[in-house]
Design a protein around this motif. Structure first.
Motif, PDB file in Angstrom:
ATOM      1  N   ALA A   9       0.849  -1.185   0.000  1.00 59.58           N
ATOM      2  CA  ALA A   9       0.000   0.000   0.000  1.00 59.58           C
ATOM      3  C   ALA A   9       0.883   1.232   0.000  1.00 59.58           C
ATOM      4  O   ALA A   9       1.988   1.219   0.546  1.00 59.58           O
ATOM      5  N   LYS A  10       0.434   2.317  -0.624  1.00 55.92           N
ATOM      6  CA  LYS A  10       1.152   3.596  -0.583  1.00 55.92           C
ATOM      7  C   LYS A  10       0.724   4.332   0.679  1.00 55.92           C
ATOM      8  O   LYS A  10      -0.469   4.429   0.979  1.00 55.92           O
ATOM      9  N   VAL A  11       1.702   4.864   1.427  1.00 58.85           N
ATOM     10  CA  VAL A  11       1.415   5.577   2.667  1.00 58.85           C
ATOM     11  C   VAL A  11       2.309   6.802   2.794  1.00 58.85           C
ATOM     12  O   VAL A  11       3.366   6.890   2.163  1.00 58.85           O
ATOM     13  N   ALA A  12       1.865   7.724   3.639  1.00 64.35           N
ATOM     14  CA  ALA A  12       2.690   8.846   4.097  1.00 64.35           C
ATOM     15  C   ALA A  12       2.658   8.798   5.618  1.00 64.35           C
ATOM     16  O   ALA A  12       1.699   8.289   6.213  1.00 64.35           O
ATOM     17  N   LEU A  13       3.694   9.313   6.245  1.00 66.18           N
ATOM     18  CA  LEU A  13       3.805   9.305   7.701  1.00 66.18           C
ATOM     19  C   LEU A  13       3.869  10.739   8.205  1.00 66.18           C
ATOM     20  O   LEU A  13       4.691  11.529   7.731  1.00 66.18           O
ATOM     21  N   ARG A  14       2.998  11.084   9.156  1.00 67.20           N
ATOM     22  CA  ARG A  14       3.017  12.428   9.739  1.00 67.20           C
ATOM     23  C   ARG A  14       3.506  12.326  11.180  1.00 67.20           C
ATOM     24  O   ARG A  14       2.996  11.532  11.970  1.00 67.20           O
ATOM     25  N   ALA A  15       4.466  13.143  11.523  1.00 69.90           N
ATOM     26  CA  ALA A  15       5.050  13.147  12.863  1.00 69.90           C
ATOM     27  C   ALA A  15       4.217  14.019  13.807  1.00 69.90           C
ATOM     28  O   ALA A  15       3.302  14.737  13.376  1.00 69.90           O
ATOM     29  N   ALA A  16       4.549  13.992  15.077  1.00 70.51           N
ATOM     30  CA  ALA A  16       3.837  14.769  16.090  1.00 70.51           C
ATOM     31  C   ALA A  16       3.916  16.277  15.814  1.00 70.51           C
ATOM     32  O   ALA A  16       3.036  17.021  16.231  1.00 70.51           O
ATOM     33  N   ASN A  17       4.937  16.716  15.085  1.00 69.41           N
ATOM     34  CA  ASN A  17       5.068  18.140  14.749  1.00 69.41           C
ATOM     35  C   ASN A  17       4.154  18.553  13.600  1.00 69.41           C
ATOM     36  O   ASN A  17       4.145  19.708  13.191  1.00 69.41           O
ATOM     37  N   GLY A  18       3.370  17.603  13.068  1.00 72.32           N
ATOM     38  CA  GLY A  18       2.446  17.887  11.977  1.00 72.32           C
ATOM     39  C   GLY A  18       3.069  17.823  10.601  1.00 72.32           C
ATOM     40  O   GLY A  18       2.385  17.965   9.601  1.00 72.32           O
TER      41      GLY A  18
END
Length: 95
Positions: A9-18
């Protein structure tokens, strides 16, 4: 390791800093959470390996690695999936 398309699957990851996680130069270097938009360098293939284990492949085709099996930086510079390139996927629900 052979992986079927159904397991990717294609994904992006967002950190706690947005901000979004980026494989610098599309891979071959470190991962940083410093991008405001999702582009090619911020898109990863999430490869399901079974038993809640996954690997991430950067846009250059190389896999994300936790150097020294963890405790050091993440880099996208490996050509094969091994122990250091395998992560446990922990679902957090609606957090």
């Amino acid at each position: 390791m052979a992986v079927s398309r159904a397991q990717i699957a294609k994904v992006a990851l967002r950190a706690a800093n947005g901000q979004y996680v980026c494989a610098e130069s599309g891979g071959g270097r470190e991962l940083l959470a410093n991008r405001n938009q999702i582009g090619v360098w911020e898109t990863f293939e999430l490869i399901e390996l079974g038993n809640k284990k996954v690997a991430l492949r950067a846009s250059n085709g190389q896999y994300v690695c936790a150097e020294s099996a963890g405790g050091r930086e993440l880099v996208a510079n490996r050509d094969q999936i091994g122990r250091w390139e395998t992560f446990e996927l922990i679902e957090l629900g609606n957090h």
